[in-house]
Design a protein around this motif. Sequence first.
Motif, PDB file in Angstrom:
ATOM      1  N   SER A 160       0.832  -1.209   0.000  1.00 42.30           N
ATOM      2  CA  SER A 160       0.000   0.000   0.000  1.00 42.30           C
ATOM      3  C   SER A 160       0.863   1.254   0.000  1.00 42.30           C
ATOM      4  N   ALA A 161       1.916   1.256   0.822  1.00 42.66           N
ATOM      5  CA  ALA A 161       2.779   2.437   0.907  1.00 42.66           C
ATOM      6  C   ALA A 161       3.441   2.726  -0.439  1.00 42.66           C
ATOM      7  N   PHE A 162       3.738   1.665  -1.197  1.00 37.78           N
ATOM      8  CA  PHE A 162       4.309   1.865  -2.526  1.00 37.78           C
ATOM      9  C   PHE A 162       3.359   2.662  -3.411  1.00 37.78           C
ATOM     10  N   PHE A 163       2.070   2.295  -3.407  1.00 42.23           N
ATOM     11  CA  PHE A 163       1.108   2.991  -4.263  1.00 42.23           C
ATOM     12  C   PHE A 163       0.880   4.428  -3.795  1.00 42.23           C
ATOM     13  N   VAL A 164       0.938   4.650  -2.487  1.00 43.07           N
ATOM     14  CA  VAL A 164       0.832   6.021  -1.981  1.00 43.07           C
ATOM     15  C   VAL A 164       1.995   6.849  -2.519  1.00 43.07           C
ATOM     16  N   CYS A 165       3.201   6.286  -2.474  1.00 47.00           N
ATOM     17  CA  CYS A 165       4.372   6.982  -3.016  1.00 47.00           C
ATOM     18  C   CYS A 165       4.206   7.250  -4.507  1.00 47.00           C
ATOM     19  N   MET A 166       3.637   6.291  -5.220  1.00 47.63           N
ATOM     20  CA  MET A 166       3.446   6.461  -6.657  1.00 47.63           C
ATOM     21  C   MET A 166       2.529   7.644  -6.953  1.00 47.63           C
ATOM     22  N   PHE A 167       1.351   7.671  -6.309  1.00 46.54           N
ATOM     23  CA  PHE A 167       0.393   8.756  -6.562  1.00 46.54           C
ATOM     24  C   PHE A 167       0.965  10.104  -6.132  1.00 46.54           C
ATOM     25  N   GLU A 168       1.679  10.117  -5.003  1.00 47.22           N
ATOM     26  CA  GLU A 168       2.252  11.367  -4.513  1.00 47.22           C
ATOM     27  C   GLU A 168       3.373  11.841  -5.439  1.00 47.22           C
ATOM     28  N   ALA A 169       4.199  10.914  -5.891  1.00 50.32           N
ATOM     29  CA  ALA A 169       5.328  11.267  -6.755  1.00 50.32           C
ATOM     30  C   ALA A 169       4.859  11.833  -8.088  1.00 50.32           C
ATOM     31  N   LEU A 170       3.769  11.277  -8.617  1.00 51.40           N
ATOM     32  CA  LEU A 170       3.294  11.683  -9.937  1.00 51.40           C
ATOM     33  C   LEU A 170       2.685  13.085  -9.952  1.00 51.40           C
ATOM     34  N   LYS A 171       2.605  13.715  -8.784  1.00 55.97           N
ATOM     35  CA  LYS A 171       2.171  15.119  -8.746  1.00 55.97           C
ATOM     36  C   LYS A 171       3.283  16.042  -9.244  1.00 55.97           C
ATOM     37  N   THR A 172       4.540  15.592  -9.085  1.00 51.11           N
ATOM     38  CA  THR A 172       5.660  16.480  -9.412  1.00 51.11           C
ATOM     39  C   THR A 172       6.687  15.859 -10.350  1.00 51.11           C
ATOM     40  N   THR A 173       6.425  14.663 -10.848  1.00 50.14           N
ATOM     41  CA  THR A 173       7.330  14.068 -11.828  1.00 50.14           C
ATOM     42  C   THR A 173       6.514  13.374 -12.901  1.00 50.14           C
ATOM     43  N   SER A 174       7.184  12.830 -13.904  1.00 56.12           N
ATOM     44  CA  SER A 174       6.482  12.254 -15.046  1.00 56.12           C
ATOM     45  C   SER A 174       6.297  10.747 -14.895  1.00 56.12           C
ATOM     46  N   ALA A 175       5.361  10.206 -15.683  1.00 58.41           N
ATOM     47  CA  ALA A 175       5.147   8.762 -15.699  1.00 58.41           C
ATOM     48  C   ALA A 175       6.397   8.043 -16.193  1.00 58.41           C
ATOM     49  N   LEU A 176       7.113   8.643 -17.157  1.00 55.06           N
ATOM     50  CA  LEU A 176       8.334   8.027 -17.677  1.00 55.06           C
ATOM     51  C   LEU A 176       9.404   7.941 -16.594  1.00 55.06           C
ATOM     52  N   ASN A 177       9.554   8.991 -15.795  1.00 55.45           N
ATOM     53  CA  ASN A 177      10.548   8.976 -14.721  1.00 55.45           C
ATOM     54  C   ASN A 177      10.238   7.900 -13.687  1.00 55.45           C
ATOM     55  N   THR A 178       8.961   7.799 -13.286  1.00 54.55           N
ATOM     56  CA  THR A 178       8.608   6.778 -12.291  1.00 54.55           C
ATOM     57  C   THR A 178       8.819   5.379 -12.852  1.00 54.55           C
TER      58      THR A 178
ATOM     59  N   LEU B 230      23.057  15.249  -9.394  1.00 54.83           N
ATOM     60  CA  LEU B 230      21.923  14.557  -8.779  1.00 54.83           C
ATOM     61  C   LEU B 230      20.714  15.485  -8.627  1.00 54.83           C
ATOM     62  N   THR B 231      20.339  16.144  -9.713  1.00 51.48           N
ATOM     63  CA  THR B 231      19.206  17.062  -9.689  1.00 51.48           C
ATOM     64  C   THR B 231      17.903  16.302  -9.888  1.00 51.48           C
ATOM     65  N   LEU B 232      17.567  15.494  -8.919  1.00 48.60           N
ATOM     66  CA  LEU B 232      16.312  14.750  -8.953  1.00 48.60           C
ATOM     67  C   LEU B 232      15.155  15.658  -8.567  1.00 48.60           C
ATOM     68  N   LYS B 233      14.002  15.437  -9.206  1.00 52.67           N
ATOM     69  CA  LYS B 233      12.803  16.158  -8.816  1.00 52.67           C
ATOM     70  C   LYS B 233      12.302  15.596  -7.489  1.00 52.67           C
ATOM     71  N   GLN B 234      11.432  16.366  -6.827  1.00 51.88           N
ATOM     72  CA  GLN B 234      10.872  15.891  -5.553  1.00 51.88           C
ATOM     73  C   GLN B 234      10.131  14.573  -5.753  1.00 51.88           C
ATOM     74  N   GLY B 235       9.370  14.494  -6.842  1.00 47.77           N
ATOM     75  CA  GLY B 235       8.626  13.271  -7.123  1.00 47.77           C
ATOM     76  C   GLY B 235       9.534  12.085  -7.363  1.00 47.77           C
TER      77      GLY B 235
END
Length: 300
Positions: A82-100, A153-158
């Motif tokens: 479950s925590a993985f999916f929470v991270c996924m939805f939260e990350a996709l607010k500030t990064t792209s589907a390709l990056n994830t 290492l200029t990673l986005k927050q997502g």
Amino acid sequence: MPDLKVDVIKAHFLVLLATLLVAGSFIASAALAKVLNPYSLTLLRFVCSVVILAPFIFLQPAMRARIHSVLPRALIISFFFSAFFVCMFEALKTTSALNTAAIYTLVPLITAVISRLVLREQLAIPRVAIYLLGAAGACWVIFTGQSAGVVSLTLKQGDLIFLGGAVLMACYAVSMKLLYRNDEMILLVFAILLGGCIWMSLALMLTGNAPHWQLLDGTAIYQMAYLVLGATIGTVYLFQRTIVALGPSRVNAYIYLNPACVALLALVIDDESIALTVLPGIIATVLATMLLQRRGPGAR
């Protein structure tokens, strides 16, 4: 009881189909992340999946009687899931589907490291080298081929959030191995999804958020239906069928195709062009997948 012995060529085709379904989930999740909070979205995904699977469990007395013995273990496994999916939805607010999708290819390497530390599993040097090749390809995609980005290492927050999600998915895989007790797969999946419902309900209560599922419009409903039927139930079925014919290592190797599949789907669905600078990274991840198809010690 269906015959699970599929021929190898068909098995590879089915794994590729499952990989495309997983890749599509990154695109659908990116759209849904803008509508509801991560806890609400994850809870809805699990609730719908549980409702669909419930008849297959409760109409069989033998499985129904074992739910209480499987659920305690499933609660531990489902925490990471479950925590993985929470991270996924939260990350996709500030990064792209390709990056994830690219970061997701780090899961086999992280899993191997955790398995070495927790399960004391041996790691063959050639396999580690292939994992590193896949990871290098993923990094190339994330930084769009710009070496300066890798150095700084200029990673986005997502990206950072989803990197944490990749660690959680690796912990999920290791916990599955630690806590699996020859349970029927459908019963274990049902219990994990039910555990996910419990965890996400608690998260909503602790954060004071309401589900607000009524905010989903027509398009979002279709995207959620895709996540439930295609990316959750569909992939579980396909991976369960093919792992018998190919073995877990060869099936998991298809994770490295996620960036290429997401880029392809984004091109077809959203008409998003593929930057030429990311192609070497995609080629590296495809090569890693092909190399991991070779059988060797512990390949299954």
